[in-house]
Design a protein around this motif. Sequence first.
Motif, mmCIF file in Angstrom:
data_model
loop_
_atom_site.group_PDB
_atom_site.id
_atom_site.type_symbol
_atom_site.label_atom_id
_atom_site.label_comp_id
_atom_site.label_asym_id
_atom_site.label_seq_id
_atom_site.Cartn_x
_atom_site.Cartn_y
_atom_site.Cartn_z
ATOM 1 N N ALA A 163 -69.132 21.162 -10.507
ATOM 2 C CA ALA A 163 -70.284 21.358 -9.358
ATOM 3 C C ALA A 163 -69.038 21.460 -8.197
ATOM 4 N N MET A 164 -68.161 21.360 -8.067
ATOM 5 C CA MET A 164 -67.032 20.926 -7.021
ATOM 6 C C MET A 164 -66.460 22.818 -7.241
ATOM 7 N N ARG A 165 -65.657 22.347 -8.892
ATOM 8 C CA ARG A 165 -64.971 23.578 -8.876
ATOM 9 C C ARG A 165 -65.644 25.659 -9.110
ATOM 10 N N ASN A 166 -67.031 25.245 -8.826
ATOM 11 C CA ASN A 166 -68.182 26.154 -8.294
ATOM 12 C C ASN A 166 -67.857 26.616 -7.354
ATOM 13 N N SER A 167 -68.272 25.557 -5.851
ATOM 14 C CA SER A 167 -68.963 25.617 -5.128
ATOM 15 C C SER A 167 -67.510 25.862 -3.767
ATOM 16 N N ILE A 168 -66.346 25.108 -4.320
ATOM 17 C CA ILE A 168 -65.710 25.558 -2.685
ATOM 18 C C ILE A 168 -64.781 26.618 -3.389
ATOM 19 N N ASP A 169 -65.096 27.365 -1.870
ATOM 20 C CA ASP A 169 -64.789 28.875 -2.447
ATOM 21 C C ASP A 169 -63.054 29.016 -1.646
ATOM 22 N N ILE A 170 -62.677 27.741 -0.995
ATOM 23 C CA ILE A 170 -60.881 27.905 -1.090
ATOM 24 C C ILE A 170 -61.093 26.678 -0.357
ATOM 25 N N TRP A 171 -59.988 26.189 -1.838
ATOM 26 C CA TRP A 171 -58.918 24.195 -1.204
ATOM 27 C C TRP A 171 -58.039 24.093 0.099
ATOM 28 N N GLY A 172 -58.864 23.634 1.609
ATOM 29 C CA GLY A 172 -57.889 23.939 1.944
ATOM 30 C C GLY A 172 -56.674 22.597 2.532
ATOM 31 N N ASN A 173 -55.709 22.661 2.452
ATOM 32 C CA ASN A 173 -54.851 21.012 2.681
ATOM 33 C C ASN A 173 -54.033 21.383 3.669
ATOM 34 N N HIS A 174 -53.541 20.195 4.821
ATOM 35 C CA HIS A 174 -52.584 20.126 5.407
ATOM 36 C C HIS A 174 -51.537 19.655 4.991
ATOM 37 N N ILE A 175 -50.287 20.205 4.806
ATOM 38 C CA ILE A 175 -48.780 19.898 4.592
ATOM 39 C C ILE A 175 -48.067 18.172 5.380
ATOM 40 N N TYR A 176 -48.893 17.053 5.241
ATOM 41 C CA TYR A 176 -47.263 15.938 5.885
ATOM 42 C C TYR A 176 -48.117 15.034 5.036
ATOM 43 N N GLY A 177 -47.000 14.025 4.896
ATOM 44 C CA GLY A 177 -47.399 12.301 4.275
ATOM 45 C C GLY A 177 -46.231 13.099 2.741
ATOM 46 N N VAL A 178 -46.784 12.286 2.008
ATOM 47 C CA VAL A 178 -46.318 12.182 0.077
ATOM 48 C C VAL A 178 -47.429 13.765 -0.107
ATOM 49 N N ASN A 179 -46.443 14.292 -0.815
ATOM 50 C CA ASN A 179 -46.400 15.753 -1.862
ATOM 51 C C ASN A 179 -46.472 16.203 -2.954
ATOM 52 N N ASP A 180 -47.279 15.881 -3.450
ATOM 53 C CA ASP A 180 -46.998 16.673 -4.524
ATOM 54 C C ASP A 180 -46.935 18.024 -5.366
ATOM 55 N N MET A 181 -46.509 18.245 -5.177
ATOM 56 C CA MET A 181 -46.418 20.277 -4.735
ATOM 57 C C MET A 181 -46.929 20.581 -6.283
ATOM 58 N N THR A 182 -46.542 20.211 -7.376
ATOM 59 C CA THR A 182 -47.423 20.342 -8.886
ATOM 60 C C THR A 182 -48.952 20.357 -8.985
ATOM 61 N N TYR A 183 -49.689 19.453 -7.901
ATOM 62 C CA TYR A 183 -50.875 19.838 -8.204
ATOM 63 C C TYR A 183 -51.554 21.045 -7.652
ATOM 64 N N VAL A 184 -50.786 21.854 -6.903
ATOM 65 C CA VAL A 184 -51.507 22.884 -6.334
ATOM 66 C C VAL A 184 -51.774 23.629 -7.764
ATOM 67 N N ASP A 185 -50.796 24.599 -8.290
ATOM 68 C CA ASP A 185 -50.485 25.028 -9.783
ATOM 69 C C ASP A 185 -51.843 24.322 -10.333
ATOM 70 N N TYR A 186 -51.823 22.732 -11.067
ATOM 71 C CA TYR A 186 -53.227 22.672 -12.028
ATOM 72 C C TYR A 186 -54.193 22.778 -10.813
#
Length: 260
Positions: A220-243
């Motif tokens: 439901a969230m994959r179909n309902s969220i048009d843009i996945w917005g996030n900030h870039i502070y703290g610990v960041n695992d960039m591999t999840y972006v492509d995931y």
Amino acid sequence: MKRMITLLYVTALTGCIPLCAQRTASVSLDPETKFQKIDGFGGCGMNGQWADVYTQEQVDLLWGPDGMGYNIMRIRINPDESNWKSYVNAVKWAKAHGATVFASPWTPPYRFKVGAEQTWGESSNHGHINTDSIESYAKWLERYRQFMEDQGAAIDILSVQNESDYDPEGYEGCLYTVDEMTRMVTALRQHLSPECKVMAPECFGWDSHKYNRELVKSAAMRNSIDIWGNHIYGVNDMTYVDYVRSLTKRPMWMTEYIFD
């Protein structure tokens, strides 16, 4: 196509004048191969009570074609309805330059929260969204969107919550569990005009609390969220972006990073 690029190497030698050597490299570019789509660049202004922060000259300087040429504007949704007009002119001026405008609440109105610390009016720090108020809050956000449209300053995208996974000290905030975010997005989809896109979860960090990995498990969230917005502070695992993008087929925006 091929481009010749001249590289200048500057070498500092102890006790000597720095030397500059010129070398040439050949780079092949294929305009048909796309690695990433960039929707644009933008900015957001905050000051004092976070109202009337832009003059037309400043908007022209940032979003105008003869200025920085930004094409995205982010604004704050004031929890007090009497202050909704604060960004109307700035949004009008930015949209006249073709900008896409998205709005983020730093907090819902105090009456829609639990465990919050009221500061002034409907503003508050800390606390969670009250799950009993989710429907009412979704309707409130649609009323905000309608107000801005009626003023000739339509909002293109509405974010559910600024930093839904972070409890700040000294300024507005509101926490959402993944379940609460799911329920809020569902309610917003029901009540928000389909002309307006939904952004979520706009976390503090790309993946600092594994929030997105949990949220994206929901079809439901994959179909309902048009843009996945996030900030870039703290610990960041960039591999999840492509995931996340591979599962949702939706864009992901980095919507805040501060250079103080």
